[in-house]
Write a protein that holds these residues in place. Sequence first.
Motif, mmCIF file in Angstrom:
data_model
loop_
_atom_site.group_PDB
_atom_site.id
_atom_site.type_symbol
_atom_site.label_atom_id
_atom_site.label_comp_id
_atom_site.label_asym_id
_atom_site.label_seq_id
_atom_site.Cartn_x
_atom_site.Cartn_y
_atom_site.Cartn_z
ATOM 1 N N VAL A 1 0.749 -1.382 -0.139
ATOM 2 C CA VAL A 1 -0.014 0.683 -0.050
ATOM 3 C C VAL A 1 0.826 0.968 -0.190
ATOM 4 C CG1 VAL A 1 -1.547 1.318 1.662
ATOM 5 C CG2 VAL A 1 -1.803 -0.964 1.554
ATOM 6 N N ARG A 2 1.801 1.245 1.416
ATOM 7 C CA ARG A 2 2.913 2.632 0.941
ATOM 8 C C ARG A 2 3.719 2.765 -0.335
ATOM 9 N NH1 ARG A 2 4.859 6.943 3.746
ATOM 10 N NH2 ARG A 2 7.002 7.099 4.196
ATOM 11 N N GLY A 3 4.073 1.415 -1.056
ATOM 12 C CA GLY A 3 5.262 1.252 -2.462
ATOM 13 C C GLY A 3 4.502 1.867 -3.445
ATOM 14 N N HIS A 4 2.306 1.535 -3.160
ATOM 15 C CA HIS A 4 1.732 2.433 -4.170
ATOM 16 C C HIS A 4 1.048 3.526 -4.123
ATOM 17 C CE1 HIS A 4 -1.460 2.307 -7.431
ATOM 18 N NE2 HIS A 4 -2.547 2.593 -6.568
ATOM 19 N N LEU A 5 1.167 3.743 -3.040
ATOM 20 C CA LEU A 5 0.876 5.527 -2.876
ATOM 21 C C LEU A 5 2.020 6.781 -3.555
ATOM 22 C CD1 LEU A 5 -1.334 5.525 0.411
ATOM 23 C CD2 LEU A 5 -1.946 5.935 -1.953
ATOM 24 N N ALA A 6 3.292 5.920 -3.295
ATOM 25 C CA ALA A 6 4.477 6.737 -3.245
ATOM 26 C C ALA A 6 4.943 7.035 -4.472
ATOM 27 C CB ALA A 6 5.409 5.854 -2.562
ATOM 28 N N GLU A 7 4.101 5.773 -5.230
ATOM 29 C CA GLU A 7 4.848 5.744 -7.168
ATOM 30 C C GLU A 7 3.315 6.683 -7.773
ATOM 31 O OE1 GLU A 7 4.391 2.025 -8.387
ATOM 32 O OE2 GLU A 7 5.988 1.678 -7.584
ATOM 33 N N GLN A 8 2.400 7.801 -6.651
ATOM 34 C CA GLN A 8 1.588 7.996 -7.155
ATOM 35 C C GLN A 8 2.033 10.044 -6.782
ATOM 36 O OE1 GLN A 8 -0.485 6.227 -8.915
ATOM 37 N NE2 GLN A 8 0.212 4.408 -8.706
ATOM 38 N N ARG A 9 1.463 10.531 -7.711
ATOM 39 C CA ARG A 9 1.208 11.780 -8.159
ATOM 40 C C ARG A 9 0.186 12.794 -7.357
ATOM 41 N NH1 ARG A 9 4.824 13.096 -13.790
ATOM 42 N NH2 ARG A 9 6.513 12.438 -13.446
ATOM 43 N N GLU A 10 -0.936 11.581 -7.461
ATOM 44 C CA GLU A 10 -2.084 12.143 -7.301
ATOM 45 C C GLU A 10 -2.627 11.711 -6.418
ATOM 46 O OE1 GLU A 10 -4.689 13.044 -10.443
ATOM 47 O OE2 GLU A 10 -3.110 14.214 -11.395
ATOM 48 N N PRO A 11 -3.323 11.901 -5.052
ATOM 49 C CA PRO A 11 -4.360 11.575 -4.559
ATOM 50 C C PRO A 11 -4.709 9.942 -4.912
ATOM 51 C CG PRO A 11 -4.403 13.610 -3.770
ATOM 52 C CD PRO A 11 -3.788 13.635 -5.006
ATOM 53 N N ARG A 12 -5.351 9.269 -3.902
ATOM 54 C CA ARG A 12 -5.865 7.630 -4.528
ATOM 55 C C ARG A 12 -7.267 7.073 -3.046
ATOM 56 N NH1 ARG A 12 -4.560 9.420 -8.262
ATOM 57 N NH2 ARG A 12 -3.225 8.059 -9.980
ATOM 58 N N SER A 13 -8.157 7.009 -3.308
ATOM 59 C CA SER A 13 -8.843 6.488 -3.057
ATOM 60 C C SER A 13 -8.442 4.331 -2.384
ATOM 61 C CB SER A 13 -10.270 6.508 -3.743
ATOM 62 O OG SER A 13 -10.589 5.381 -4.582
ATOM 63 N N ALA A 14 -9.136 4.529 -1.488
ATOM 64 C CA ALA A 14 -8.898 3.182 -0.781
ATOM 65 C C ALA A 14 -9.204 1.704 -2.218
ATOM 66 C CB ALA A 14 -9.702 3.195 0.592
ATOM 67 N N ALA A 15 -10.356 2.462 -2.705
ATOM 68 C CA ALA A 15 -10.839 1.601 -4.285
ATOM 69 C C ALA A 15 -9.857 1.283 -5.053
ATOM 70 C CB ALA A 15 -12.502 2.007 -4.075
ATOM 71 N N GLU A 16 -9.096 2.525 -5.676
ATOM 72 C CA GLU A 16 -8.248 2.884 -6.750
ATOM 73 C C GLU A 16 -6.806 2.153 -5.693
ATOM 74 O OE1 GLU A 16 -9.434 6.796 -8.647
ATOM 75 O OE2 GLU A 16 -7.979 6.968 -6.801
ATOM 76 N N VAL A 17 -6.754 2.016 -5.118
ATOM 77 C CA VAL A 17 -5.518 1.558 -4.466
ATOM 78 C C VAL A 17 -5.727 0.271 -4.515
ATOM 79 C CG1 VAL A 17 -3.625 0.841 -2.411
ATOM 80 C CG2 VAL A 17 -4.494 3.284 -2.601
ATOM 81 N N ALA A 18 -6.525 -0.472 -3.693
ATOM 82 C CA ALA A 18 -7.208 -2.060 -3.934
ATOM 83 C C ALA A 18 -7.145 -2.612 -4.397
ATOM 84 C CB ALA A 18 -8.276 -2.264 -3.325
ATOM 85 N N GLU A 19 -8.235 -2.254 -6.100
ATOM 86 C CA GLU A 19 -8.037 -1.809 -7.528
ATOM 87 C C GLU A 19 -6.594 -2.598 -8.075
ATOM 88 O OE1 GLU A 19 -9.361 -1.241 -11.757
ATOM 89 O OE2 GLU A 19 -10.563 0.356 -10.098
ATOM 90 N N ALA A 20 -6.090 -1.154 -8.009
ATOM 91 C CA ALA A 20 -4.107 -1.250 -9.121
ATOM 92 C C ALA A 20 -3.461 -2.511 -7.972
ATOM 93 C CB ALA A 20 -3.455 0.173 -8.615
#
Length: 220
Positions: free
Chosen positions: A140-159
């Motif tokens: 989860v943290r690694g995915h957020l670190a790669e994003q430039r824009e905020p992400r919702s929990a559903a978007e993180v789970a889907e990715a």
Amino acid sequence: MPEHTASVTELTSHYVNQVAGDLEQNVKQQERITAEITALQEQLATLQRDHTVLVNMQQALGIAASVGTPTAEPESPVVPSPRKKSAAEPAKRRTAKAATGEQSQTKKRSAKKTVAKPAAKPAAKKAPANTAQPTLVELVRGHLAEQREPRSAAEVAEALGQDHPDREIQTKVVRTTLENLVARNGAQRTKQGSSVFYTVPNSPESAAASEDQAEQAAAG
């Protein structure tokens, strides 16, 4: 008339926003289904390759078994003996025949052992590597670190579900993990209307120090 025109304009704007949101959701679903189809195609290709290998091995084993099967025992040359031969001669012939039969059985067992050796290669080929998989907190943290824009929990789970199809990643668990990271300064939470979005904190050092605590809380 101006009030009527303003009402029509507001209604049109509402429909435009709704259509844009539906279109964006449709595109995301297409991307998710396309990723799933690609993963299934890769699995099918792997199974087809394994099937071809197994069929070739089965054919090779069948050919080797027919080659390794001992043929009919060669008959010993018959030497004419005098009619008044001792009774020990038939016993000698039976002993020689039994010894030949034992040699044939030994050759047969040796051939089976030789044929059975190639069967161990696919198992060694498919042996999974003993590598430790990353935890959900790290993913989860690694995915957020790669994003430039905020992400919702559903978007993180889907990715994460697309990147790791072998793991059952649920949106509820991802949301709990994100909230634990926020509680320990491992992530930042922003709210836009009724939606909640998450980003990595501005201080990576403090977030990394609290990552272990968030992992323990998520496991608990």
